[in-house]
Design a protein around this motif. Sequence first.
Motif, PDB file in Angstrom:
ATOM      1  N   LYS A 145      47.233  13.172  18.178  1.00  0.00           N
ATOM      2  CA  LYS A 145      46.530  14.052  17.238  1.00  0.00           C
ATOM      3  C   LYS A 145      45.873  13.231  16.133  1.00  0.00           C
ATOM      4  CE  LYS A 145      49.297  18.244  17.882  1.00  0.00           C
ATOM      5  NZ  LYS A 145      50.253  19.172  17.230  1.00  0.00           N
ATOM      6  N   THR A 146      46.620  12.249  15.636  1.00  0.00           N
ATOM      7  CA  THR A 146      46.073  11.404  14.569  1.00  0.00           C
ATOM      8  C   THR A 146      44.864  10.622  15.059  1.00  0.00           C
ATOM      9  OG1 THR A 146      48.282  11.176  13.611  1.00  0.00           O
ATOM     10  CG2 THR A 146      46.631   9.585  12.937  1.00  0.00           C
ATOM     11  N   GLU A 160      52.039  13.391  18.241  1.00  0.00           N
ATOM     12  CA  GLU A 160      51.653  13.143  16.845  1.00  0.00           C
ATOM     13  C   GLU A 160      50.625  12.019  16.759  1.00  0.00           C
ATOM     14  OE1 GLU A 160      55.291  12.352  14.890  1.00  0.00           O
ATOM     15  OE2 GLU A 160      56.061  14.417  15.074  1.00  0.00           O
ATOM     16  N   LEU A 161      50.891  10.920  17.513  1.00  0.00           N
ATOM     17  CA  LEU A 161      49.959   9.793  17.468  1.00  0.00           C
ATOM     18  C   LEU A 161      48.603  10.180  18.037  1.00  0.00           C
ATOM     19  CD1 LEU A 161      49.475   6.806  16.896  1.00  0.00           C
ATOM     20  CD2 LEU A 161      50.408   6.287  19.166  1.00  0.00           C
ATOM     21  N   GLU A 170      41.833  12.944  15.674  1.00  0.00           N
ATOM     22  CA  GLU A 170      41.261  13.387  14.396  1.00  0.00           C
ATOM     23  C   GLU A 170      40.496  12.259  13.719  1.00  0.00           C
ATOM     24  OE1 GLU A 170      44.571  14.894  12.268  1.00  0.00           O
ATOM     25  OE2 GLU A 170      44.658  16.785  13.385  1.00  0.00           O
ATOM     26  N   ARG A 171      41.063  11.035  13.805  1.00  0.00           N
ATOM     27  CA  ARG A 171      40.342   9.899  13.236  1.00  0.00           C
ATOM     28  C   ARG A 171      39.053   9.626  14.019  1.00  0.00           C
ATOM     29  NH1 ARG A 171      45.322   5.619  12.186  1.00  0.00           N
ATOM     30  NH2 ARG A 171      46.298   6.763  10.466  1.00  0.00           N
ATOM     31  N   THR A 210      38.306   5.137  20.625  1.00  0.00           N
ATOM     32  CA  THR A 210      39.219   6.276  20.485  1.00  0.00           C
ATOM     33  C   THR A 210      39.974   6.456  21.797  1.00  0.00           C
ATOM     34  OG1 THR A 210      37.634   7.314  18.994  1.00  0.00           O
ATOM     35  CG2 THR A 210      39.400   8.706  19.845  1.00  0.00           C
ATOM     36  N   TYR A 239      44.254  16.080  23.920  1.00  0.00           N
ATOM     37  CA  TYR A 239      44.278  16.358  22.480  1.00  0.00           C
ATOM     38  C   TYR A 239      42.821  16.418  22.008  1.00  0.00           C
ATOM     39  CZ  TYR A 239      49.106  14.880  23.081  1.00  0.00           C
ATOM     40  OH  TYR A 239      50.400  14.774  23.499  1.00  0.00           O
ATOM     41  N   GLU A 244      49.519   4.924   7.196  1.00  0.00           N
ATOM     42  CA  GLU A 244      48.330   5.769   7.376  1.00  0.00           C
ATOM     43  C   GLU A 244      47.434   5.722   6.136  1.00  0.00           C
ATOM     44  OE1 GLU A 244      49.681   9.612   8.338  1.00  0.00           O
ATOM     45  OE2 GLU A 244      50.448   9.078  10.352  1.00  0.00           O
ATOM     46  N   ASN A 258      55.634   5.038   7.658  1.00  0.00           N
ATOM     47  CA  ASN A 258      54.485   5.425   8.495  1.00  0.00           C
ATOM     48  C   ASN A 258      53.407   6.105   7.654  1.00  0.00           C
ATOM     49  OD1 ASN A 258      55.578   4.429  10.848  1.00  0.00           O
ATOM     50  ND2 ASN A 258      56.684   6.313  11.310  1.00  0.00           N
TER      51      ASN A 258
END
Length: 679
Positions: free
Chosen positions: A29-30, A26-27, A33-34, A169, A241, A476, A472
């Motif tokens: 992916k975030t 999950e982290l 994407e960021r 990143t 990812y 975000e 959380n």
Amino acid sequence: MVFFFTLLVGILSFSIGNYNKRSFSELSKTIVERGSAALSYWLSSYYKDLRIFTKNEVFWDGDVHKIRNFIMENQHLMSVDFEYVGICGIDGILYTSDGQATNITDTSYYGAIMQSGEPNYISDPIRSPTLGKYLFTIAEPAIDNNGIMFGIFVGAVPVDIIQHEIENTNLGEMGFAYAIDSNGTTIAYPDESQIMKNKYKLGDEEAGLIGYTEMTEDMLSGSSDYRRIFNKSNNQYDYVYYAPIDGTHWSVGLVIPEKEVLLSARKSSLNIAACSLVIVTLLILFTSIYMTKQLNPLLYLKHSISEIASGDADLTKKISIKSKDEIGGVVSGFNTFIDNLHTIISQIKESKSALTTVDKSMQKTTEETGKSIAQISSDINMVTSHIENQSQSVEQTVSSVKQIAKNIENLNKLIENQASGINQASAAIEQMLENINSVSKSTEMMVTAFSQLEEFTRSGIEKQNAVNTQINLIEEQSLMLLNANKTISKIASETNLLAMNASIEAAHAGAAGMGFSVVADEIRALSESSTAQSKTIGSELQKIQKSIENVVSASSEAKNAFGFVSEKIQQTDSIVQQIRSAMEESEQGSRQITQALSMMHESTSQVRTSSSNMSADNQSILNEVNNLQEATDAMKSNIGRMSFGAQQIESNGKTLTTISETMQKSIEQIGSQIDLFKV
């Protein structure tokens, strides 16, 4: 306990590993994407840099040569990231700020804008023959004052600048980000030797990355997902990812080694194993002390009973255990049984003394009878007087035998009392068993209560997890506000730059541009005010983000506290289970005592049977004595048969001697057993 805690550590390690994988997924992916959004925003900012030129009035006439001269004269307006900027007309000839003229009709960005009508375009990096480095092109249409496109305005950016933009990143110590273009060529990578290499075309085996080709095809299709890739160079798996970069045909990927994903799980497993070892050691120590304290009274009771059973049968000894629990009840019942047995054995000893006296009297009588028979044989003339004496002796024997019969009856009564005492002891043991069963039921209720408490604790952990999820989400959203504030700050900076350009143009216009200069000053003042407000908002948002981080930390501590409470409840439940096992063992011991009492009861029955046999033997003696008395009466009535009567008396005397010897042996046997008891 060792097996249980080993199983627990294994289960927790497996669960933590899966949780870490999900959390990293999950982290990651975030983050990717960021990173993709940041790259997209960074690339789009180049369009704004190009518009510093394209919005100038020199473009209004659509004169390519005039625009080329303007570019050459105002290179200071060009962004530092650009290698060059240039204008291309309909003919496809590109005039650049470094004085070059090139035909670009075969390029992808020329076809996308001039033929396909794209509003803007970012090309894949290509090697510049003049500069000797890889560049990618930012292009957008050049529009005149009538809204007609007369060419393309472009800017060339070195490809290595992309690596500087995605360096932030990353995740973990060994994680890194990379980017590929629309052909699968690597355009950003921490190892510069890999830049502009195309592993996609090499294939999995040659590239040494199993699964890379399929993953790259998914990236080129614009998908956002993750894959597990096997790296043959280090024989390890990596998680990749990836997400597309909006406004381009590129994609960015985040590579994290699997061992780093599971690193925290391994550390947590080691910590749990260490804590479990300490807990097991403490539990074993506590259990040993507790069980030793609980078993000491039982061991003392066992020693005392064994001493009484296998020693010198001292019935004066008592077991002294001062406790009011079930063990104390057993000891009290046992002492009562010993008291009753002491009374019974004392009475039996007294009866034994009486039997010994009677036996001696019987032996004396038998001797006298023998002497009388000898006297009858030697002197027939004195038969009458001897018969009278013999008659008196027989009467005395009858009296003694009757006394023996009474003593045997008393012995039977004592044996009955002993059997009654044994029955009372058995009843006491049964009462103790009922008490143990009651304690076992209470223990079962405790086990049920602890199970319910553990369920409530699990419910609390689930609710705490829900709170963590909401916090959380807030964190975000605060990050999104920070990004929005950065955007506002950049807009203000660009507005300030436009105001400066407007002031320069107003100065060139002279008196005619005075009004425009005033407007430019107002815009610049507004831009400076916006910048100051943006800094203030950014500072406040950072404070809010720190507060949210503190809330996240406190929520995690609460979650850990719930986990610690759950673990302690499970430990207490284990101890209750051990107590229940101990009560079951106590119940088995009590049943063994009951069996021992049953054996004593059987022994009493055997004594009762022996007493009955003794009574029958005594009756036989009495019958023989009656026969002797009848024989004496016969001799009195018929003196003529004296000789025959003397022989009959002699025969009866021998029988009486045998019976006396048998009775003496029985008395000695009973006495040897009774004398073992000390009263």
